[in-house]
Write an enzyme that holds these catalytic residues in place. Sequence first.
Site, PDB file in Angstrom:
ATOM      1  N   HIS A 266       0.937   5.061   1.225  1.00  0.00           N
ATOM      2  CA  HIS A 266       0.302   6.040   2.110  1.00  0.00           C
ATOM      3  C   HIS A 266       0.336   7.409   1.427  1.00  0.00           C
ATOM      4  CE1 HIS A 266       0.444   3.664   5.958  1.00  0.00           C
ATOM      5  NE2 HIS A 266       1.445   3.054   5.338  1.00  0.00           N
TER       6      HIS A 266
ATOM      7  N   HIS B  95       0.844  -1.198   0.000  1.00  0.00           N
ATOM      8  CA  HIS B  95       0.000   0.000   0.000  1.00  0.00           C
ATOM      9  C   HIS B  95       0.873   1.239   0.000  1.00  0.00           C
ATOM     10  CE1 HIS B  95       0.671  -1.560   4.037  1.00  0.00           C
ATOM     11  NE2 HIS B  95       0.743  -0.298   4.441  1.00  0.00           N
TER      12      HIS B  95
HETATM   13  P1  5GP Z   1       1.887  -0.061   7.283  1.00  0.00           P
HETATM   14  O1  5GP Z   1       2.451   0.193   8.656  1.00  0.00           O
HETATM   15  O2  5GP Z   1       1.750  -1.541   6.974  1.00  0.00           O
HETATM   16  O3  5GP Z   1       2.620   0.703   6.208  1.00  0.00           O
HETATM   17  O4  5GP Z   1       0.456   0.590   7.305  1.00  0.00           O
HETATM   18  C1  5GP Z   1      -0.709  -0.129   7.545  1.00  0.00           C
HETATM   19  C2  5GP Z   1      -1.815   0.883   7.685  1.00  0.00           C
HETATM   20  O5  5GP Z   1      -3.046   0.215   7.532  1.00  0.00           O
HETATM   21  C3  5GP Z   1      -1.837   1.595   9.048  1.00  0.00           C
HETATM   22  O6  5GP Z   1      -1.663   2.988   8.859  1.00  0.00           O
HETATM   23  C4  5GP Z   1      -3.206   1.224   9.616  1.00  0.00           C
HETATM   24  O7  5GP Z   1      -3.818   2.291  10.299  1.00  0.00           O
HETATM   25  C5  5GP Z   1      -3.990   0.814   8.378  1.00  0.00           C
HETATM   26  N1  5GP Z   1      -4.996  -0.204   8.648  1.00  0.00           N
HETATM   27  C6  5GP Z   1      -4.839  -1.365   9.341  1.00  0.00           C
HETATM   28  N2  5GP Z   1      -5.971  -2.075   9.360  1.00  0.00           N
HETATM   29  C7  5GP Z   1      -6.884  -1.351   8.655  1.00  0.00           C
HETATM   30  C8  5GP Z   1      -8.254  -1.581   8.330  1.00  0.00           C
HETATM   31  O8  5GP Z   1      -8.878  -2.581   8.684  1.00  0.00           O
HETATM   32  N3  5GP Z   1      -8.872  -0.627   7.593  1.00  0.00           N
HETATM   33  C9  5GP Z   1      -8.212   0.504   7.167  1.00  0.00           C
HETATM   34  N4  5GP Z   1      -8.925   1.386   6.444  1.00  0.00           N
HETATM   35  N5  5GP Z   1      -6.933   0.753   7.458  1.00  0.00           N
HETATM   36  C10 5GP Z   1      -6.267  -0.168   8.198  1.00  0.00           C
END
Ligand code: 5GP
Length: 137
Positions: A101, A99
């Site tokens: 951001h 993903h």
């Molecule tokens: P990472 O740390 O893997 O780059 O970011 C994962 C992101 O996914 C985090 O910012 C977290 O808030 C978001 N996230 C985790 N679970 C969910 C979910 O069930 N729904 C949504 N919309 N965001 C999520």
Amino acid sequence: MTDCIFCKIVQGEIPCEKVYKDENVMAFLDIHPVNPGHILVVPKKHVVDFVSLDDATLASVVSVAKKVGAAVMRGAGAQGVNVMINNGAVAGQVVFHLHVHVVPRFEGDGFKLWPGKEYAAGEAGVMAQKIRVELSV
Ligand code: 5GP
Ligand code: ZN
């Protein structure tokens, strides 16, 4: 992928605040935003991380992230955006479905970027050469 939270979001099995969808890409609000309007842009197909992503899908995801970035600035009234990918647990990746951001930024919002370190004498050249070798294979 059965146990992936973002695959479940893409398939509509888990709700989200969707802002964009096309053939290959989807974008929705991050559930725990750095700032309101923080968006996650994902490929619809399951890809674990950035370095595993094929170039065609990467192009689609980045193109949507660019559109979303402009829309977030207008829609959330942000003065800027950070566009970031966390690749690997040590880099802060928690969800292993790639993903991007798109984080809206506001004057004085308190979000801090990284502090820079210094290279020791000769260290930068050695490091650059190691990476050049990997890029040439
Ligand atoms: P990472 O740390 O893997 O780059 O970011 C994962 C992101 O996914 C985090 O910012 C977290 O808030 C978001 N996230 C985790 N679970 C969910 C979910 O069930 N729904 C949504 N919309 N965001 C999520
Ligand atoms: Zn997935």
